[in-house]
Enzyme design. Structure first.
Site, PDB file in Angstrom:
ATOM      1  CD  GLU A  79      -1.501   2.762  11.335  1.00  0.00           C
ATOM      2  OE1 GLU A  79      -0.968   2.514  12.422  1.00  0.00           O
ATOM      3  OE2 GLU A  79      -1.454   2.003  10.360  1.00  0.00           O
ATOM      4  CB  CYS A 111      -1.853  -1.041   7.111  1.00  0.00           C
ATOM      5  SG  CYS A 111      -0.345  -0.319   7.726  1.00  0.00           S
ATOM      6  CG  HIS A 233       0.083  -3.286   3.833  1.00  0.00           C
ATOM      7  ND1 HIS A 233       0.080  -1.914   3.729  1.00  0.00           N
ATOM      8  CD2 HIS A 233       0.857  -3.579   4.921  1.00  0.00           C
ATOM      9  CE1 HIS A 233       0.800  -1.400   4.707  1.00  0.00           C
ATOM     10  NE2 HIS A 233       1.285  -2.389   5.446  1.00  0.00           N
TER      11      HIS A 233
HETATM   12  P1  HMG Z   1      16.373  -4.503   9.896  1.00  0.00           P
HETATM   13  O1  HMG Z   1      16.854  -5.127  11.147  1.00  0.00           O
HETATM   14  O2  HMG Z   1      16.634  -3.060   9.713  1.00  0.00           O
HETATM   15  O3  HMG Z   1      16.969  -5.171   8.602  1.00  0.00           O
HETATM   16  O4  HMG Z   1      14.820  -4.781   9.829  1.00  0.00           O
HETATM   17  P2  HMG Z   1      17.571  -6.637   8.350  1.00  0.00           P
HETATM   18  O5  HMG Z   1      18.885  -6.774   8.972  1.00  0.00           O
HETATM   19  O6  HMG Z   1      16.534  -7.661   8.644  1.00  0.00           O
HETATM   20  O7  HMG Z   1      17.751  -6.522   6.775  1.00  0.00           O
HETATM   21  C1  HMG Z   1      16.644  -6.390   5.950  1.00  0.00           C
HETATM   22  C2  HMG Z   1      16.950  -7.166   4.662  1.00  0.00           C
HETATM   23  O8  HMG Z   1      18.022  -6.523   3.994  1.00  0.00           O
HETATM   24  C3  HMG Z   1      17.404  -8.617   4.888  1.00  0.00           C
HETATM   25  O9  HMG Z   1      16.857  -9.386   3.840  1.00  0.00           O
HETATM   26  C4  HMG Z   1      18.906  -8.527   4.753  1.00  0.00           C
HETATM   27  O10 HMG Z   1      19.503  -9.750   4.342  1.00  0.00           O
HETATM   28  C5  HMG Z   1      19.040  -7.475   3.672  1.00  0.00           C
HETATM   29  P3  HMG Z   1      15.793 -10.556   4.143  1.00  0.00           P
HETATM   30  O11 HMG Z   1      16.467 -11.523   5.042  1.00  0.00           O
HETATM   31  O12 HMG Z   1      14.620  -9.879   4.871  1.00  0.00           O
HETATM   32  O13 HMG Z   1      15.401 -11.059   2.821  1.00  0.00           O
HETATM   33  N1  HMG Z   1      20.321  -6.770   3.668  1.00  0.00           N
HETATM   34  C6  HMG Z   1      21.011  -6.457   2.543  1.00  0.00           C
HETATM   35  N2  HMG Z   1      20.748  -6.705   1.252  1.00  0.00           N
HETATM   36  C7  HMG Z   1      21.661  -6.240   0.324  1.00  0.00           C
HETATM   37  N3  HMG Z   1      22.784  -5.557   0.666  1.00  0.00           N
HETATM   38  C8  HMG Z   1      23.080  -5.300   1.957  1.00  0.00           C
HETATM   39  C9  HMG Z   1      22.160  -5.758   2.967  1.00  0.00           C
HETATM   40  N4  HMG Z   1      22.135  -5.658   4.313  1.00  0.00           N
HETATM   41  C10 HMG Z   1      20.994  -6.272   4.731  1.00  0.00           C
HETATM   42  N5  HMG Z   1      24.180  -4.624   2.272  1.00  0.00           N
HETATM   43  C11 HMG Z   1      12.562  -4.537   9.151  1.00  0.00           C
HETATM   44  C12 HMG Z   1      13.991  -4.809   8.696  1.00  0.00           C
HETATM   45  C13 HMG Z   1      11.593  -4.780   8.024  1.00  0.00           C
HETATM   46  C14 HMG Z   1      12.215  -5.499  10.291  1.00  0.00           C
HETATM   47  C15 HMG Z   1      12.503  -3.072   9.628  1.00  0.00           C
HETATM   48  O14 HMG Z   1      12.637  -2.212   8.535  1.00  0.00           O
HETATM   49  C16 HMG Z   1      11.234  -2.712  10.376  1.00  0.00           C
HETATM   50  O15 HMG Z   1      11.113  -2.927  11.581  1.00  0.00           O
HETATM   51  N6  HMG Z   1      10.236  -2.089   9.660  1.00  0.00           N
HETATM   52  C17 HMG Z   1       8.947  -1.683  10.253  1.00  0.00           C
HETATM   53  C18 HMG Z   1       7.994  -2.848  10.394  1.00  0.00           C
HETATM   54  C19 HMG Z   1       7.445  -3.305   9.062  1.00  0.00           C
HETATM   55  O16 HMG Z   1       7.436  -2.600   8.073  1.00  0.00           O
HETATM   56  N7  HMG Z   1       6.898  -4.539   9.051  1.00  0.00           N
HETATM   57  C20 HMG Z   1       6.292  -5.100   7.845  1.00  0.00           C
HETATM   58  C21 HMG Z   1       5.186  -6.097   8.151  1.00  0.00           C
HETATM   59  S1  HMG Z   1       3.960  -5.418   9.251  1.00  0.00           S
HETATM   60  C22 HMG Z   1       3.060  -4.325   8.244  1.00  0.00           C
HETATM   61  O17 HMG Z   1       3.185  -4.325   7.052  1.00  0.00           O
HETATM   62  C23 HMG Z   1       2.143  -3.371   8.937  1.00  0.00           C
HETATM   63  C24 HMG Z   1       2.639  -1.938   9.017  1.00  0.00           C
HETATM   64  O18 HMG Z   1       2.514  -1.314   7.749  1.00  0.00           O
HETATM   65  C25 HMG Z   1       1.864  -1.154  10.094  1.00  0.00           C
HETATM   66  C26 HMG Z   1       0.344  -1.142  10.068  1.00  0.00           C
HETATM   67  O19 HMG Z   1      -0.329  -2.143   9.865  1.00  0.00           O
HETATM   68  O20 HMG Z   1      -0.201  -0.075  10.401  1.00  0.00           O
HETATM   69  C27 HMG Z   1       4.091  -1.862   9.423  1.00  0.00           C
END
Ligand code: HMG
Length: 387
Positions: A79, A111, A233
């Site tokens: 992609e 992906c 994935h």
């Molecule tokens: P965010 O807002 O940066 O993070 O978004 P958050 O506030 O949700 O925190 C993440 C986790 O860290 C949480 O745990 C927190 O509690 C924890 P969870 O509730 O998820 O279990 N946390 C801590 N833990 C320990 N110590 C601390 C601490 N602070 C927070 N101090 C998000 C996270 C994944 C949404 C972001 O990184 C993002 O937008 N990523 C990109 C999208 C993505 O990867 N999505 C995955 C599914 S879609 C997919 O896989 C397809 C893709 O590969 C694309 C394709 O298909 O081409 C993306």
């Protein structure tokens, strides 16, 4: 007839950004990354690295072991394509000097396209056992600076030779799939970076897993206990943990913490330090499992869950072949990862902003250590170099 992956090799870039440096720059507790999303480092592509040079680096060690003129097709999944018309696979075909008696095409659906290309390749070989198909999954994951996705970047390519009587894994017929028109992650044509509704995307991922698994069990009659190793994935490793928890729950299986770790950890070692490589990520996870499990996997069943935002998902399985360990290229994988150079946040930003392939003419400064690099663009035409 057994059909599947005869050889597999992956590549990544020569640079990484540590999430410790990232956390310091953003003034965020590093455990949010180390524990919260389960990531430590992101491979960063310099301006003279693209999916074609990454793919060539992944494929070359496979071609050295076979008669490269026997490749009948290249299915290139990405992609992060380099041209809206010409497939990245044809640039690769030229760079690797392959036979003109070969078909080449690019596959796209976020992906998911790597799994789609692998399944298409197995179908081609089942229809004509003389086919030897080179499947490439290659991507550079790029989000806007200062967005939630920025910590989940990375890059990598996986090359897989798909043949009859494969030496590594025979892909089994029968899979479960799920498609739904959603906007969880997308990249409009004019953008170089993806847009994402991060939290929503994690929910759609898990929903798609449940749907694909349900379909898989109906199609094959197999259960959770028929599978010994699970590959997902992996956009970040915590996502794969959540996926495995969800699958065990849906399948009504209780796993001890030791069993859970044994079923998930080996396939996550590389992704934790390479980052997301979109279409390649599932297969980087498979390489990680092959290289980091200290047990012989012969005759065991491995499952693959591919998720591509937007969304298309598929769940399928394969059977490990006796003697598979003799043809693994684990040393090359480890060496590439270990030899990467760390970047400061400022150096990462310089690479991030320097990439601009909209220019008509440019000669890239040499950062990519080879063996293949994007040397420049002349009259809007990309040209590559073998070092
Ligand atoms: P965010 O807002 O940066 O993070 O978004 P958050 O506030 O949700 O925190 C993440 C986790 O860290 C949480 O745990 C927190 O509690 C924890 P969870 O509730 O998820 O279990 N946390 C801590 N833990 C320990 N110590 C601390 C601490 N602070 C927070 N101090 C998000 C996270 C994944 C949404 C972001 O990184 C993002 O937008 N990523 C990109 C999208 C993505 O990867 N999505 C995955 C599914 S879609 C997919 O896989 C397809 C893709 O590969 C694309 C394709 O298909 O081409 C993306």
């Amino acid at each position: 007839m057994n059909v599947g992956i005869d050889l597999i090799h992956f590549s990544t870039s020569d640079y990484y950004l540590g999430l410790d440096a990232f956390a310091e720059e953003k003034n965020i507790d590093v455990d949010k990354f180390y524990i919260g999303i389960g990531q430590e480092k992101m491979s960063i592509a310099p301006p003279d690295e693209d999916v074609v040079s990454l793919a060539a680096k992944a494929a070359a060690p496979i071609l050295e072991q076979i008669d490269k003129n026997s490749i009948t097709a290249i299915l290139f999944a990405t992609e992060s394509g380099v041209d809206q018309s010409k497939s990245a696979g044809v640039f690769l075909h030229g760079l690797l000097n392959l036979s003109s008696r070969c078909r080449v095409i690019e596959f796209k659906h976020a992906c998911y396209s790597g799994a789609a290309a692998l399944q298409m390749a197995t179908t081609m070989v089942r229809a004509n056992p003389k086919e030897k198909v080179l499947v490439i999954a290659a991507d550079i994951a790029k989000y806007d600076v200062d967005t939630s996705g920025e910590a989940t970047q990375g890059c990598g390519a996986v090359a897989m030779l798909v043949t009859e009587s494969p030496r590594i894994i025979a892909i089994e017929p029968g899979s479960g799939y799920h498609t739904e028109d959603v906007m969880d992650f997308w990249r409009p044509n004019q953008r170089k970076t993806a847009l994402v509704d991060g939290k929503y995307s994690t929910k759609v991922y898990l929903h798609s897993l449940k749907q694909a698994w349900q379909h898989f069990t109906e199609e094959t009659g197999r259960t959770f206990d028929d599978i010994q190793h699970f590959c997902y994935h992996i956009p970040f490793t915590k996502m794969a943990d959540k996926a495995h928890q969800t699958l065990a729950k849906v399948a009504k299986v209780k796993l001890s913490p030791q069993e859970f770790k044994a079923q998930t950890l080996p396939s996550q070692v590389y992704n934790r330090i390479v980052g997301n490589s979109y279409s390649a990520s599932l297969f980087v996870g498979f390489c990680s499992l092959l290289d980091n499990l200290n047990e012989n996997m012969a005759n065991r069943r491995v499952s693959f869950f591919s998720y591509g935002s937007g969304c298309v998902a598929e769940f399928f399985t394969g059977l490990m072949q006796p003697g598979y360990e003799k043809v693994l290229m684990s040393t090359s994988h480890r060496k590439q990862i270990e030899q990467r150079h760390p970047l400061t946040y400022a150096e990462y930003l310089a690479f991030y902003h320097e990439v601009d392939d909209e220019v008509e003419n440019i000669e890239f400064e040499r950062h990519n250590k080879g063996p293949y690099r994007l040397a420049g663009i002349k009259d809007h035409k990309r040209y590559y170099q073998t070092l």
